[in-house]
Design an enzyme around this catalytic site. Sequence first.
Site, PDB file in Angstrom:
ATOM      1  N   ASP A  61       0.827  -1.208   0.000  1.00 45.75           N
ATOM      2  CA  ASP A  61       0.000   0.000   0.000  1.00 45.75           C
ATOM      3  C   ASP A  61       0.865   1.264   0.000  1.00 45.75           C
ATOM      4  O   ASP A  61       1.874   1.326   0.709  1.00 45.75           O
ATOM      5  CB  ASP A  61      -0.866  -0.025   1.270  1.00 45.75           C
TER       6      ASP A  61
ATOM      7  N   GLU B  68      13.917 -15.962   0.247  1.00 45.11           N
ATOM      8  CA  GLU B  68      14.188 -17.076   1.155  1.00 45.11           C
ATOM      9  C   GLU B  68      13.181 -18.206   0.958  1.00 45.11           C
ATOM     10  O   GLU B  68      13.375 -19.314   1.429  1.00 45.11           O
ATOM     11  CB  GLU B  68      14.074 -16.614   2.623  1.00 45.11           C
TER      12      GLU B  68
HETATM   13  C1  GLC Z   1      -4.132   3.114  -0.733  1.00 44.65           C
HETATM   14  C2  GLC Z   1      -5.387   2.292  -0.621  1.00 44.65           C
HETATM   15  C3  GLC Z   1      -6.500   3.184  -0.192  1.00 44.65           C
HETATM   16  C4  GLC Z   1      -6.166   3.784   1.138  1.00 44.65           C
HETATM   17  C5  GLC Z   1      -4.808   4.475   1.114  1.00 44.65           C
HETATM   18  C6  GLC Z   1      -4.304   4.726   2.489  1.00 44.65           C
HETATM   19  O1  GLC Z   1      -4.205   4.055  -1.732  1.00 44.65           O
HETATM   20  O2  GLC Z   1      -5.637   1.637  -1.828  1.00 44.65           O
HETATM   21  O3  GLC Z   1      -7.722   2.505  -0.133  1.00 44.65           O
HETATM   22  O4  GLC Z   1      -7.135   4.726   1.495  1.00 44.65           O
HETATM   23  O5  GLC Z   1      -3.842   3.686   0.488  1.00 44.65           O
HETATM   24  O6  GLC Z   1      -3.929   3.531   3.104  1.00 44.65           O
END
Ligand code: GLC
Length: 546
Positions: free
Chosen positions: A211, A262
């Site tokens: 993310d 790993e």
């Molecule tokens: C990413 C995710 C989104 C979230 C953001 C903060 O863009 O896809 O849904 O709000 O990160 O974590």
Amino acid sequence: MSLSKDANWWRQAAVYQIYPRSFKDSNGDGIGDLKGITSQVPYLKSLSLDAVWLSPFYPSALADGGYDVDDYRNVDPKLGTLEDFDEMLAALHEAGIRVFVDIVPNHSSNLHQWFIDALNSEPGSPERARYIFRDGKGKDGELPPSDWPSHFAPSAWTRITEKDGKPGQWYCHLFAPEQPDLNWDNPEVEADFIKTLRFWADRGVDGFRVDVAHAMKKDLSEPLRSQPTLGYENPRLDGKGVFFDRAELFDVYREWRKVFNEYDPPRVAVAEANVPIERMPLYASDKTLGQAFNFAFLDAKFDPSDYRDTVKKSLEIADKNHSSSTWVLSNHDKIRHATRYGLHPIVDEKKWLLADGKTHPLDREAGTRAALAATMFILALPGCTYMYQGEELGLHEVTDIPHDQIQDPAYAGNLYTEKGRDGCRVPLPWASTGSSYGFGSGGSHLPQPTWFAETNVEKQDGKEGSPLEIYRKALALRKKLQGEELLMWHETKNKEVLHFSRPGGWNCMINFRGYSHKFEAKEILHSSAPISDFTLPAGTTVWFKV
Ligand code: GLC
Ligand code: CA
């Protein structure tokens, strides 16, 4: 079925994104859960998927739909237990489907034990050093430490109240205030994420979606540099930005790569890095995360030159980098592609959604049709396709969620200037009737529209020409047809029609908005809408052999 040890399984995979809270509810509490996913493994199997990616299912107060994580190595009790996770993983693996989990390293939630400890500790303490705390500016520290903005609030800084009841330091959050950013200059943070990666990889997880992979490292040298906008429109390309896309990130990912390697087969990862296409190779290199989402394609219009240019560029970049390209049309952050493609290209989709879809007409049928054509186009490309739950039903964005029921922090956080992403996160319709259209025996945590009575799994299952059956056939065929990662373009003499072929004689042709187009073929393999007389109508993709 046992999974192969092929280290390259991810290169041309078909991956389906599950947003767990909205997929399937097993106990009638209105929230999708892990047992719900397990119960639908046969459905997932019927889509011939290589993998699923699960959006966060970790303990969370849902300030940002689960992207505010309280504990990275557990399951939210509302969604199940670690045993339920193991059971789900085993069932998916048994069906030949691998599993990606979502890693959220830029920020935890404000309910993470580390953040609670930070609030209970003194300024300058090791507990505070796991996050980005600073004294405020101004006479009494009443002004934020810098001008940094947040995605979900005007400022990236929120002031806390210290234990003595006085206004105190400020902490940084590039997203909601409930999502404090971790301090990635602190080795403890880095070590903890390695532990999290190992925790899930040891359980048998095959891959990770990372993310906001471009945001963890910031320039924290004093005085903090000015950066009053998020800067996506005008990105820097030198790796020296203030809080995005900095060169130091790749040191972190090189360490992660060692961990991935790993395992046998090596664990894989895909970066959600909202960076210019030229910077993608840094994330997608085989020395770092291996693959990155292709935002350029996600943002492309349903338009031949947009498609062709983006595909060319993406393939070139992936090739240079020993990676494979990714193709995405919908996800949990974006207005569903059936809806985007059913609007006139000049419409500002976000403004349209904010007005509950009332400012401009949506041509639902044309949108669904274009969406299916687009999907069949990307499924024929070399590389990996990421699909989002519900798109296989041709689902549109839900535009009529009452404003007082919006959950997305982007709505209130951005002071009601956008409606946010709930419209693509509405629980899935599995049946034509029932209190939540088969999602569960109870209600649904976001209101479902009445048109779910017509558009759902039950209605489409086994019905020739339904979006679900078009997806099923395309995905099954793709598995057989997929060969080397090569593509050849062919001249069509029609600027609305693109044609390419893949090794083994697999041809794909799409007609965007042009007149019907005659083509020559020996055998038609599949099409996104009915065709006759080797004539391709507008808004249609065909696969054929010559
Ligand atoms: C990413 C995710 C989104 C979230 C953001 C903060 O863009 O896809 O849904 O709000 O990160 O974590
Ligand atoms: Ca439930």
